[in-house]
Design an enzyme around this catalytic site. Structure first.
Site, short mmCIF file in Angstrom:
data_model
loop_
_atom_site.label_atom_id
_atom_site.label_comp_id
_atom_site.label_asym_id
_atom_site.label_seq_id
_atom_site.Cartn_x
_atom_site.Cartn_y
_atom_site.Cartn_z
N ARG A 96 0.85 -1.19 0.00
CA ARG A 96 0.00 0.00 0.00
C ARG A 96 0.88 1.24 0.00
NH1 ARG A 96 -2.46 3.04 4.80
NH2 ARG A 96 -3.75 4.55 3.70
N HIS A 141 -2.88 10.95 0.87
CA HIS A 141 -2.30 10.75 2.21
C HIS A 141 -1.67 12.09 2.63
CE1 HIS A 141 -0.77 7.48 5.11
NE2 HIS A 141 -0.42 8.64 5.65
N GLU A 186 -7.26 8.39 6.52
CA GLU A 186 -7.53 9.00 7.82
C GLU A 186 -8.16 10.38 7.78
OE1 GLU A 186 -3.98 8.79 10.19
OE2 GLU A 186 -4.20 6.65 10.50
N ASN A 328 -6.96 1.80 9.87
CA ASN A 328 -5.64 2.03 10.42
C ASN A 328 -5.76 1.92 11.93
OD1 ASN A 328 -4.66 2.54 7.90
ND2 ASN A 328 -4.16 4.70 8.26
N TYR A 330 -3.72 1.43 15.73
CA TYR A 330 -2.47 1.45 16.49
C TYR A 330 -2.64 1.14 17.96
CZ TYR A 330 -0.12 3.30 12.40
OH TYR A 330 0.42 3.43 11.16
N GLU A 398 -3.12 -0.16 8.04
CA GLU A 398 -1.90 0.23 8.77
C GLU A 398 -1.97 -0.35 10.17
OE1 GLU A 398 -0.86 4.39 9.16
OE2 GLU A 398 -1.35 4.76 7.06
#
Ligand code: GBH
Length: 528
Positions: A96, A141, A186, A328, A330, A398
């Site tokens: 990606r 992005h 995002e 995404n 985290y 991600e």
């Protein structure tokens, strides 16, 4: 005593049997991710136009922790063949990356298409396709052409026209080989950080309405680009188009009804604002947050809600406009209705949400202040989305862990532990029936970490930013990830013994980690 030992052994053996039996399906796509501004360099190569990150880093170097910028970064603009060798060595099924809008449309609008820009992405894509690596392309992005920002950027209600035209140029030029499109990376970071606060370009800091107006304009732009693909490209090209939203887990601090409601409001403020209009059955902004903003706006003397409305036509346009949900992920956080409240600008998104957040100190901390290993956070996030939005197709686009340039470095055990934990979450989610199709590690290599410059490293491969050719070397995590991709199993005990990777043009990557020994060189690495 004897009995205890037997029970203990049985537990170990049963555990062992479990991880070996938990396999990712053969068609599950493992990949890695990057973004144009963070790796490419070549910020003004050929006829590339200026982006908002070029402008910000050049005019306000203090905005970046180490006063660095992405002018050269990992110089993927020259090193793209090396990047693909790294993907190939890892055995990636997919990669990606993002296209820099101002590299293919220097002015942002579609009157002038850069031949050099198109050629660069053609070469990059062809190189991946040659090795059977599926390209997954993000159109945006964070690097908006500065010329469009001068006209208001995401605040301009005609933003969707610029974005649709740009998307069409990309589909036309690359859609014969690219079958996976992501419109935006995002929205929360684009809108809240860029327009509703002051932590990302273009640093507008319109705390009252910036986030909400940007959200609406972004969603309409996304939907226009999606429908353009479905109508004019998909019939021939046969690919899919979706969006990537940051979904960190937000859970209630206690089981009280107030805390559970507070967590829901926080989820709406973080990502529901962007997910609800696309993935929910009815569409439009999330109801509870919408109500709060409406009454607070009235109380604050605004003549209309600070959160704009969708017309019925707009709501219908946006609803359902995604073939998959890009996640995404985290970290995680706990939310309280009553405790841990901080003061925020009034009015603002965070003041509107009005909840307190708590991060248990026992959760391991990465080099990034905001990133902790929050237990099972990816499992919670994926199963939540699965239930809330009626089983969407999901890709984790991600997921990764940062270390500072000093600690861990080549022997990045913290990152290894993190990847194993989150991939176990992914396996749990698959077992629970989540339609998860792939997982992209962030990141293939060290890169320009926005405000933190080069001080926080996310790479499976280290990049020596001081070296002339931006040499790349695999970390231990690269070998562990390669082993997971090869075996489709997360082996908690696997230790790589030799960390040398060969590439097929006669050069090779020599890691500093070999036979469990750390060595500082010398390295025989040369590229191009
Ligand atoms: C992703 O954002 C980005 O897509 C990617 O480009 C980036 O490199 C990667 O994460 C790693 O950061 O500084 O405390 O105010 C993840 C979501 C949102 C996490 C902004 C960091 C900054 C919080 N990011 N957040 S703070």
């Amino acid at each position: 005593m004897k009995l205890l030992i037997i029970i203990g052994l049985a537990a170990v053996w049963c555990d062992a049997a479990q991880w070996q039996d938990r396999r990712f399906p053969d068609d599950f796509r493992f990949g890695a991710a990057t973004a144009a501004y963070q790796i490419e360099g070549g910020w003004n190569a050929d006829d590339k136009g200026e982006s908002i990150w070029d402008r910000l880093t050049h005019t306000n170097p203090d905005f970046i922790a180490d006063r660095s910028n992405g002018d050269v970064a990992a110089d993927t603009y020259s090193n793209y063949r090396t990047d693909v060798q790294m993907m190939r060595e890892l055995g990636l099924d997919a990669y990606r990356f993002s296209i820099a809008w101002s590299r293919i449309l220097p002015n942002g609008i579609s009157s002038k298409v850069s031949d050099a820009g198109i050629a660069f992405y053609n070469n990059y894509i062809n190189e991946m396709v040659k090795y059977n690596i599926t390209p997954m392309v993000t159109l945006y992005h964070w690097d908006l052409p500065q010329k469009l920002q001068d006209l208001g950027g995401f605040m301009n209600p005609n933003f969707h026209e610029w974005f649709e035209d740009y998307a069409r140029v990309a589909y036309e030029n690359f859609g014969d080989r690219v079958k996976h499109w992501i419109t935006f990376n995002e929205p929360r970071e684009i809108c809240y950080e860029g327009y509703g606060s002051d932590t990302k370009a273009p640093v507008i800091n319109a705390t009252d309405i910036g986030t909400y107006y940007c959200a609406k304009n972004l969603l309409i732009a996304h939907a226009k680009a999606y429908h353009a693909y479905v109508k004019d490209f998909k019939p021939k090209q046969g690919g899919v188009c979706g969006i990537t939203i940051s979904v960190n887990w937000v859970g209630p601090l206690t089981d009280s009804e107030d805390d559970r409601l507070a967590a829901e409001i926080k989820r709406q403020a973080e990502w529901g604002l962007y997910a609800e209009p696309i993935f929910s059955e009815y569409g439009g902004f999330p109801a509870e947050l919408c109500n709060i903003v409406a009454w607070k706006s009235a109380e604050q003397g605004y003549r209309r809600s600070r959160m704009p409305e969708f017309t019925d036509e707009e709501r219908t346009l946006v609803r359902g406009s995604s073939d998959f949900f890009g996640v995404n992920h985290y970290s995680g956080t706990l939310v309280s209705a009553t405790h841990y409240k901080e003061t925020h600008p009034v009015p603002s998104l965070l003041d509107d949400a009005g909840v307190g957040v708590y991060n248990p100190p026992e959760w391991p901390q990465s080099a990034s202040s905001w990133l902790r290993l929050s237990p099972n956070s990816l499992y919670y996030a994926l199963t939540h989305l699965d239930t809330k939005y009626n089983k969407p197709i999901i890709y984790v686009t991600e997921n990764g862990w940062s270390e500072s340039p000093e600690d861990g470095y080549y022997i990045d055990n913290g990152r290894v532990e993190y990847f194993r934990a989150k991939l176990n979450d992914a396996l749990d989610a698959l077992e629970a029936g989540v339609d998860l199709r792939g997982y992209m590690a962030w990141s293939l290599m060290d890169n320009f970490e926005w405000n933190q410059g080069y001080l926080e490293r996310f790479g499976l491969f280290e990049v020596d930013f001081k070296s002339e050719y931006k040499e790349r070397r695999p970390r231990k995590s690269a070998f562990v990830y390669k082993h997971i991709i090869e075996t489709r199993v997360v082996d908690p005990y696997y230790e790589p013994d030799s960390l040398t990777m060969w590439i097929d043009d006669g050069h090779y990557f020599q890691s500093a980690y070999y036979n469990n020994q750390y060595s500082s060189g010398p390295f025989s690495v040369s590229y191009n």
